[in-house]
Design an enzyme around this catalytic site. Structure first.
Site, PDB file in Angstrom:
ATOM      1  N   ASN A  59      -9.835  -0.125  -0.002  1.00 49.57           N
ATOM      2  CA  ASN A  59      -8.737   0.298   0.702  1.00 49.57           C
ATOM      3  C   ASN A  59      -8.345  -0.551  -0.750  1.00 49.57           C
ATOM      4  O   ASN A  59      -8.607  -1.616  -1.078  1.00 49.57           O
ATOM      5  CB  ASN A  59      -8.093  -0.680   0.923  1.00 49.57           C
ATOM      6  CG  ASN A  59      -6.600  -1.021   1.490  1.00 49.57           C
ATOM      7  OD1 ASN A  59      -6.225  -0.061   0.783  1.00 49.57           O
ATOM      8  ND2 ASN A  59      -6.127  -1.622   2.562  1.00 49.57           N
ATOM      9  N   CYS A 112       0.847  -0.875   0.208  1.00 45.89           N
ATOM     10  CA  CYS A 112       0.062  -0.297  -0.072  1.00 45.89           C
ATOM     11  C   CYS A 112       1.064   1.191   0.100  1.00 45.89           C
ATOM     12  O   CYS A 112      -0.009   2.207  -0.612  1.00 45.89           O
ATOM     13  CB  CYS A 112      -0.934   0.240   1.377  1.00 45.89           C
ATOM     14  SG  CYS A 112      -2.147  -1.412   1.286  1.00 45.89           S
ATOM     15  N   HIS A 128      -3.056   7.170   3.061  1.00 50.88           N
ATOM     16  CA  HIS A 128      -3.290   6.199   2.464  1.00 50.88           C
ATOM     17  C   HIS A 128      -5.119   5.347   2.746  1.00 50.88           C
ATOM     18  O   HIS A 128      -5.324   5.832   4.414  1.00 50.88           O
ATOM     19  CB  HIS A 128      -3.068   4.751   2.622  1.00 50.88           C
ATOM     20  CG  HIS A 128      -3.187   3.249   1.528  1.00 50.88           C
ATOM     21  ND1 HIS A 128      -3.654   2.839   1.101  1.00 50.88           N
ATOM     22  CD2 HIS A 128      -2.870   2.621   2.924  1.00 50.88           C
ATOM     23  CE1 HIS A 128      -3.807   1.727   1.375  1.00 50.88           C
ATOM     24  NE2 HIS A 128      -3.469   1.333   2.186  1.00 50.88           N
TER      25      HIS A 128
END
Ligand code: UT7
Length: 330
Positions: A287, A113, A257
């Protein structure tokens, strides 16, 4: 000498999966997902839709927004954990699709990520040693739902697919002063086990036995990741602000993020930022791993939510563990 973002683009697949859809698939509820994560819906790539298929429209939009033609691009870097193939790189596949000239530097990089901010920093550093490198495409793309166990309610409600891209231009003089101001990247491999896909690589090739145990899918110790995420992102943000001599009150947008609304709010609070300065779109995408910051940047840029000269603070966290922060002047 450094780089500046001169155009952004994003793409998310057409199919939307809502929390109510998930209620029919696993033992969960819209209420649990919204209150624990802030997520309401996510986009899911079609079966035949690859990472480069999603990255392509995002790149085209970033090229158009920056007035750049593909033959000006000297480098493509793709941050992803879902490449089209083990090899060649998704960046090379994209080079062909976009008709970027032969001779460009093309590579994929994997920092989960945190991949997009890692990739930004790599290009920002490479322009210093490659004087002929004028413009680069930095892409974050994931078909992360292919790694999602749709029988595991702990993880399947969290993820979504998508792509974001920026055109970075090398700045060899101060010009308008915009660009990447400071960056801090980190990792701690002692935490590999708390968030991983065990099977599918050389350590554990896919076999029937492995797949029967569903080891080809994401496994996560959510609470441990949560705790590490907040501390790591806050620490990295403080470091880049200190290095740049910028205070959090000067930040127009913190762009974290997008994994969990509660993580994002905790980071914002610990940096003394108000909600008007913390960008959150996790409700619509879930996500999207390496794509999340790139998608957010495009929404901010296209939505006219940032003025020239304003500071953006990007911060990410992911498997590895990896994390970091990047301070940009728009
Ligand atoms: O992008 C990479 C980084 N990833 C992250 O940053 C994710 C970090 N972690 C998180 O976001 C959170 O830890 C989660 C959203 C994954 C989980 O939230 P939590 O508040 O930490 O919940 P939990 O794991 O402690 O689970 C609480 C309860 C458990 O039930 P019991 O044991 O208390 O009876 C779970 O079984 O919630 C249950 N649960 C669910 N219930 C309904 C877990 N998933 C679900 C679900 N629906 N989808």
């Amino acid at each position: 000498m450094g780089t500046k973002i001169i155009g952004t683009g994003c793409y998310t697949p057409e199919r939307v999966l809502t929390n109510h859809d998930l209620e029919k698939m696993v033992d969960t509820s819209d209420e649990w997902i919204r209150t624990r994560t802030g997520i309401e819906e996510r986009h899911i790539a079609a079966d035949g839709e690859s990472a480069s298929d999603m990255a392509y429209p995002a790149c085209i939009r970033a090229l158009e927004a920056s007035g750049t033609s593909p033959d000006e691009i000297g480098m493509i870097i793709v941050a992803t954990v879902c490449p089209d193939y083990p090899f060649p790189s998704t960046a090379c596949v994209l080079q062909r699709k976009l008709k970027v000239s032969p001779g460009a530097i093309c590579l994929d990089m994997q920092a989960a990520c945190s991949g997009f901010i890692y990739a930004l920093d790599i290009v920002n550093s490479m322009v210093k040693t490659h004087p002929s490198l004028k413009k680069a495409l930095v892409v974050g793309v994931e078909k992360i739902t292919m790694l999602t166990d749709w029988e595991d309610r702990n993880t399947c409600v969290l993820f979504g697919d998508g792509a974001g891209a920026v055109v970075l231009e090398a700045r060899r003089d101060s010009q308008d002063g915009g660009g990447i101001v400071a960056s801090k990247l980190s990792a701690d491999g002692n935490f590999t086990d708390i968030l991983m896909v065990k099977a599918g690589g050389s350590a554990m090739p896919l076999t029937k036995e492995v797949m029967d145990q569903r080891l080809q899918y994401i496994r996560m110790e959510g609470q441990e990741v949560f705790k590490q995420a907040v501390n790591a992102m806050v620490g990295a943000c403080k470091e880049v602000l200190q290095e740049a001599g910028v205070t959090s009150s000067e930040i127009r947008w913190l762009i974290p993020h997008q994994a969990n609304r509660r993580i994002i709010e905790a980071v914002g609070k610990r940096l003394n930022l108000t909600e008007e300065n913390v960008f959150i779109n996790v409700s619509r995408y879930g996500n999207t791993s390496a794509a999340s910051i790139a998608i957010a940047l495009d929404e901010i840029a296209r939505g006219g939510k940032v003025e020239r000269g304003e500071y953006l603070l990007l911060t990410a966290f992911g498997a590895g563990l990896t994390w970091g922060a990047t301070l940009l002047r728009w």
